[in-house]
Write a protein that holds these residues in place. Structure first.
Motif, PDB file in Angstrom:
ATOM      1  N   VAL A   1       8.519  11.936  25.689  1.00  0.00           N
ATOM      2  CA  VAL A   1       7.860  11.650  26.979  1.00  0.00           C
ATOM      3  C   VAL A   1       8.285  10.236  27.377  1.00  0.00           C
ATOM      4  N   ILE A   2       8.895  10.119  28.541  1.00  0.00           N
ATOM      5  CA  ILE A   2       9.574   8.853  28.856  1.00  0.00           C
ATOM      6  C   ILE A   2       9.200   8.325  30.256  1.00  0.00           C
ATOM      7  N   PRO A   3       9.501   7.044  30.507  1.00  0.00           N
ATOM      8  CA  PRO A   3       9.140   6.415  31.794  1.00  0.00           C
ATOM      9  C   PRO A   3      10.273   6.506  32.812  1.00  0.00           C
ATOM     10  N   TRP A   4      10.062   5.827  33.960  1.00  0.00           N
ATOM     11  CA  TRP A   4      10.989   5.950  35.074  1.00  0.00           C
ATOM     12  C   TRP A   4      11.927   4.773  35.224  1.00  0.00           C
ATOM     13  N   ASN A   5      11.804   3.753  34.367  1.00  0.00           N
ATOM     14  CA  ASN A   5      12.570   2.530  34.674  1.00  0.00           C
ATOM     15  C   ASN A   5      14.042   2.603  34.278  1.00  0.00           C
ATOM     16  N   PHE A   6      14.342   3.298  33.168  1.00  0.00           N
ATOM     17  CA  PHE A   6      15.738   3.573  32.793  1.00  0.00           C
ATOM     18  C   PHE A   6      15.791   5.051  32.412  1.00  0.00           C
TER      19      PHE A   6
ATOM     20  N   ASP B   1      18.971   6.324  30.345  1.00  0.00           N
ATOM     21  CA  ASP B   1      19.183   5.555  29.111  1.00  0.00           C
ATOM     22  C   ASP B   1      18.102   5.855  28.083  1.00  0.00           C
ATOM     23  N   ILE B   2      16.849   5.830  28.512  1.00  0.00           N
ATOM     24  CA  ILE B   2      15.770   6.037  27.532  1.00  0.00           C
ATOM     25  C   ILE B   2      15.774   7.495  27.056  1.00  0.00           C
ATOM     26  N   ALA B   3      16.143   8.427  27.952  1.00  0.00           N
ATOM     27  CA  ALA B   3      16.308   9.818  27.490  1.00  0.00           C
ATOM     28  C   ALA B   3      17.352   9.868  26.379  1.00  0.00           C
TER      29      ALA B   3
ATOM     30  N   PRO C   1      10.558  13.971  31.528  1.00  0.00           N
ATOM     31  CA  PRO C   1      10.819  12.719  32.255  1.00  0.00           C
ATOM     32  C   PRO C   1       9.561  12.301  33.010  1.00  0.00           C
ATOM     33  N   ALA C   2       9.504  11.032  33.425  1.00  0.00           N
ATOM     34  CA  ALA C   2       8.396  10.602  34.281  1.00  0.00           C
ATOM     35  C   ALA C   2       8.437  11.431  35.558  1.00  0.00           C
ATOM     36  N   GLU C   3       7.278  11.699  36.141  1.00  0.00           N
ATOM     37  CA  GLU C   3       7.261  12.561  37.335  1.00  0.00           C
ATOM     38  C   GLU C   3       8.119  11.988  38.456  1.00  0.00           C
TER      39      GLU C   3
ATOM     40  N   GLY D   1       7.104  17.268  35.762  1.00  0.00           N
ATOM     41  CA  GLY D   1       5.732  17.358  36.263  1.00  0.00           C
ATOM     42  C   GLY D   1       4.893  16.183  35.842  1.00  0.00           C
ATOM     43  N   TYR D   2       3.598  16.343  36.013  1.00  0.00           N
ATOM     44  CA  TYR D   2       2.658  15.226  35.869  1.00  0.00           C
ATOM     45  C   TYR D   2       2.312  14.931  34.408  1.00  0.00           C
ATOM     46  N   GLY D   3       2.066  13.652  34.157  1.00  0.00           N
ATOM     47  CA  GLY D   3       1.700  13.232  32.814  1.00  0.00           C
ATOM     48  C   GLY D   3       0.424  13.886  32.323  1.00  0.00           C
TER      49      GLY D   3
ATOM     50  N   PHE E   1       7.453   8.553  22.375  1.00  0.00           N
ATOM     51  CA  PHE E   1       6.942   8.160  23.687  1.00  0.00           C
ATOM     52  C   PHE E   1       7.458   6.787  24.070  1.00  0.00           C
ATOM     53  N   THR E   2       7.870   6.622  25.296  1.00  0.00           N
ATOM     54  CA  THR E   2       8.063   5.295  25.860  1.00  0.00           C
ATOM     55  C   THR E   2       7.294   5.250  27.167  1.00  0.00           C
ATOM     56  N   GLY E   3       6.486   4.211  27.335  1.00  0.00           N
ATOM     57  CA  GLY E   3       5.699   4.078  28.553  1.00  0.00           C
ATOM     58  C   GLY E   3       4.661   2.988  28.362  1.00  0.00           C
ATOM     59  N   SER E   4       3.574   3.091  29.085  1.00  0.00           N
ATOM     60  CA  SER E   4       2.568   2.035  29.040  1.00  0.00           C
ATOM     61  C   SER E   4       1.753   2.101  27.743  1.00  0.00           C
ATOM     62  N   THR E   5       1.163   0.984  27.395  1.00  0.00           N
ATOM     63  CA  THR E   5       0.335   0.925  26.191  1.00  0.00           C
ATOM     64  C   THR E   5      -0.874   1.853  26.326  1.00  0.00           C
TER      65      THR E   5
ATOM     66  N   PRO F   1       5.053   5.429  19.527  1.00  0.00           N
ATOM     67  CA  PRO F   1       4.938   4.799  20.844  1.00  0.00           C
ATOM     68  C   PRO F   1       5.806   3.538  20.994  1.00  0.00           C
ATOM     69  N   GLU F   2       6.587   3.509  22.047  1.00  0.00           N
ATOM     70  CA  GLU F   2       7.309   2.288  22.468  1.00  0.00           C
ATOM     71  C   GLU F   2       6.658   1.906  23.782  1.00  0.00           C
ATOM     72  N   THR F   3       5.917   0.802  23.807  1.00  0.00           N
ATOM     73  CA  THR F   3       5.041   0.585  24.963  1.00  0.00           C
ATOM     74  C   THR F   3       5.313  -0.746  25.686  1.00  0.00           C
TER      75      THR F   3
ATOM     76  N   VAL G   1      11.360  -3.735  33.489  1.00  0.00           N
ATOM     77  CA  VAL G   1      11.983  -3.708  32.164  1.00  0.00           C
ATOM     78  C   VAL G   1      10.879  -4.014  31.165  1.00  0.00           C
ATOM     79  N   CYS G   2      10.722  -3.155  30.146  1.00  0.00           N
ATOM     80  CA  CYS G   2       9.617  -3.363  29.202  1.00  0.00           C
ATOM     81  C   CYS G   2       9.744  -4.707  28.502  1.00  0.00           C
ATOM     82  N   SER G   3      10.983  -5.127  28.240  1.00  0.00           N
ATOM     83  CA  SER G   3      11.194  -6.386  27.517  1.00  0.00           C
ATOM     84  C   SER G   3      11.480  -7.541  28.479  1.00  0.00           C
TER      85      SER G   3
ATOM     86  N   GLN H   1       0.742  -4.454  20.214  1.00  0.00           N
ATOM     87  CA  GLN H   1       0.523  -3.305  21.113  1.00  0.00           C
ATOM     88  C   GLN H   1       1.751  -2.968  21.960  1.00  0.00           C
ATOM     89  N   SER H   2       2.908  -3.459  21.556  1.00  0.00           N
ATOM     90  CA  SER H   2       4.153  -2.970  22.154  1.00  0.00           C
ATOM     91  C   SER H   2       4.638  -1.725  21.421  1.00  0.00           C
ATOM     92  N   GLY H   3       3.854  -1.274  20.447  1.00  0.00           N
ATOM     93  CA  GLY H   3       4.172  -0.004  19.804  1.00  0.00           C
ATOM     94  C   GLY H   3       4.740  -0.176  18.414  1.00  0.00           C
TER      95      GLY H   3
END
Ligand code: NAD
Length: 494
Positions: free
Chosen positions: A164-169, A172-174, A192-194, A222-224, A242-246, A266-268, A300-302, A468-470
């Motif tokens: 389950v991944i975010p929308w910023n990259f 790449d994150i996939a 992917p993120a919705e 679809g939706y988270g 998982f990569t996304g918010s904490t 979790p990678e947060t 960018v998470c970092s 809490q960055s995972g």
């Protein structure tokens, strides 16, 4: 770096098909109830495509396909060299389709298309290539048992992996998840993120073309709260990366506890510090500080969003940093010169503006950018001075092009400020004193410390957080720790 004109991209857009259906068991499918949601271009507000809003029934179908292929061994039982050939072919196809993938990514998430072309797409293809190349070079272990026994320790795939991944990259994150998970022999369901389904869906078609057996790689859009939650709670998913918010990372740990105790990695979030000491190369520090917070619109998470500057060079740093930020080209992601594109959607842009307003309310000073010049999904590079460590802007992740500058008077104070965060993803240190650099880097509670550079990253080094960055790590051979389990086989000699 290559550069193409906006006209080039618009011509390509006119002939490019945008995928909009889920990918389950080797086929593009509508959601089981035919529901869709809008996928919007944040740069123009244009409706790109209506994307399948998958249901829990679709998740069940995808997980069943993954399970069936895993148990049948159609992928897991192939020799490492065979799996390597397929995934290397996928990497080559991605590079053949580099322009198309770059366009899809940019239209979908608003990032500069030339960054997608020059960085994101080759970065993702290279990730598949790197893991494909690694898999037939990994050995198991023989334990030092007594002379009457032989005990081997081997790595086996976990089984069904959900990512389950975010929308910023998005691509790449996939790739960071898919490449090691697939090379280890797992079957995968990717969500992917919705907001950003396009490149993942196109990748699925390319994977089939490369020879990946149907059902080994599935994409549920679809939706988270529906698809993500169904994967998190699924009784037949063995591992969830998982990569996304904490906040959502914590939900996945709950989902696991409430279902089958699946492994959750979790990678947060992050609020990474950039420590600028008085003896550094100031121009290089300024240049990289801008990259560290304004690249990818700060999404960018970092991102080095807390810039800690030695008091003796504070004024000089701020002056140069503001000049650099003001000179950055902000705007149309399809223009070759654009350095800062659009934020993912107007809701997120509103959230970023809210952080800027709150910083002002709490006493920070806008040195450049800010609210005056914002519009739609665009937020200009913004620098806030007069920030103290108690302010919201010094503590919470903004995930936008907003730098908070704080000052310090000693090495000890710099380290204390840097570590004063619930996050610990990355940190940077700028100094010409190698002793200071190493002393400080040892004390920083962060997964990656970059010295005299910014956000150092490579396939060969682990990426992930403290606190809490995972936990768990993407990239490098250590990523296999997430997607394999250790098997002991003990033979008692007769
Ligand atoms: P998000 O947490 O809102 O969403 C991430 C994924 O989780 C999406 O696919 C989303 O659909 C899904 N999701 C959302 N709510 C869910 C729920 N209730 N149940 C199950 N799934 C749910 O994050 P985002 O806004 O897409 O991305 C930004 C965040 O990602 C930032 O916090 C950023 O720091 C983090 N991030 C971390 C890394 C890293 O490697 N540590 C890398 C990139 C981004």
């Amino acid at each position: 770096m290559t550069s193409f004109s906006k006209d080039h991209w618009l011509t390509l857009k006119a002939t490019t098909r945008l995928p909009n259906q889920a990918w389950i068991n080797g086929q593009y499918l509508d959601a089981s109830d035919a529901a869709c949601y809008d996928t919007i271009n944040p740069a123009t507000g244009e409706l790109l495509v209506a994307t399948a809003a998958c249901t829990t029934a679709d998740v069940d179908l995808a997980v069943a396909a993954a399970r069936q292929t895993f148990e049948a061994g159609v992928w897991a039982d192939q020799a490492p060299a065979q799996r390597k050939a397929v995934i290397r072919k996928l990497a080559a196809l991605m590079m053949e389709h580099r322009e198309e993938l770059a366009l899809l990514e940019s239209l979908n998430v608003g990032k500069p298309v030339m960054d997608c072309y020059n960085l994101d797409i080759p970065g993702a293809a290279g990730c598949f290539e790197w893991y494909a190349e690694s898999i037939d070079k990994l050995y198991g272990e023989v334990a030092p048992t007594d002379r009457n026994s032989v005990a081997t320790i081997t790595r086996e795939p976990v089984g069904v992996v959900a990512a389950v991944i975010p929308w910023n990259f998005p691509l790449d994150i996939a790739a960071w998840k898919l490449a090691p998970a697939l090379m280890a022999g797992n079957s995968v369901v990717l969500k992917p993120a919705e907001q950003s389904p396009l490149t993942a869906l196109r990748l699925a078609g390319l994977a089939k073309q490369a020879g990946l057996p149907d059902g080994v790689f599935n994409v549920v859009t679809g939706y988270g709260e529906v698809v993500g939650q169904a994967l998190g709670l699924h009784m037949d998913v063995d591992c969830l990366t998982f990569t996304g918010s904490t906040a959502v990372g914590k939900l996945f740990m709950r989902y696991s506890a409430d279902s089958n105790m699946k492994q959750v990695w979790p990678e947060t979030g992050g609020k990474s510090p950039n420590l600028i000491f008085a003896d550094c190369d100031l121009d290089a520090a300024v240049e990289h500080a801008a990259l560290g917070i304004f690249f990818n619109q700060g999404e960018v998470c970092s991102a080095n969003s807390r810039i800690l500057v030695a008091s003796s060079i504070y004024d000089a740093f701020v002056e140069k940093f503001v000049a650099k930020a003001n000179a950055m080209v902000v705007g149309d992601p399809l223009e070759a010169a654009t350095e800062v594109g659009m934020l993912i959607d107007s809701q997120h842009a509103g959230r970023v503006r809210g952080f800027i307003q709150q910083a002002i309310d709490e006493g920070a000073v806008v040195a450049c950018g800010g609210l005056g010049e914002t519009d739609g999904c665009q937020v200009p590079p913004t620098i806030l001075t007069g920030v103290n460590p108690a302010m919201t802007i010094a503590r919470e992740e903004v995930f936008g092009p907003v730098a908070a500058i704080l000052r310090f008077d000693s090495e000890a104070e710099a380290v204390a400020l840097a570590n004063d965060s619930v996050y610990g993803l990355a940190a940077s240190v700028w100094t010409s004193n190698i002793n200071c650099a190493y002393r400080v880097s040892r004390k920083l509670r962060a997964g990656t410390v970059s010295i005299n550079t910014m956000d150092a990253i490579d396939y060969s080094v682990p990426f992930g957080g403290y606190k809490q960055s995972g936990f768990g790590r993407d990239l490098s051979l250590h990523a296999y720790d997430k997607f394999t389990q250790l098997k002991t086989t003990w033979l008692k000699l007769g």
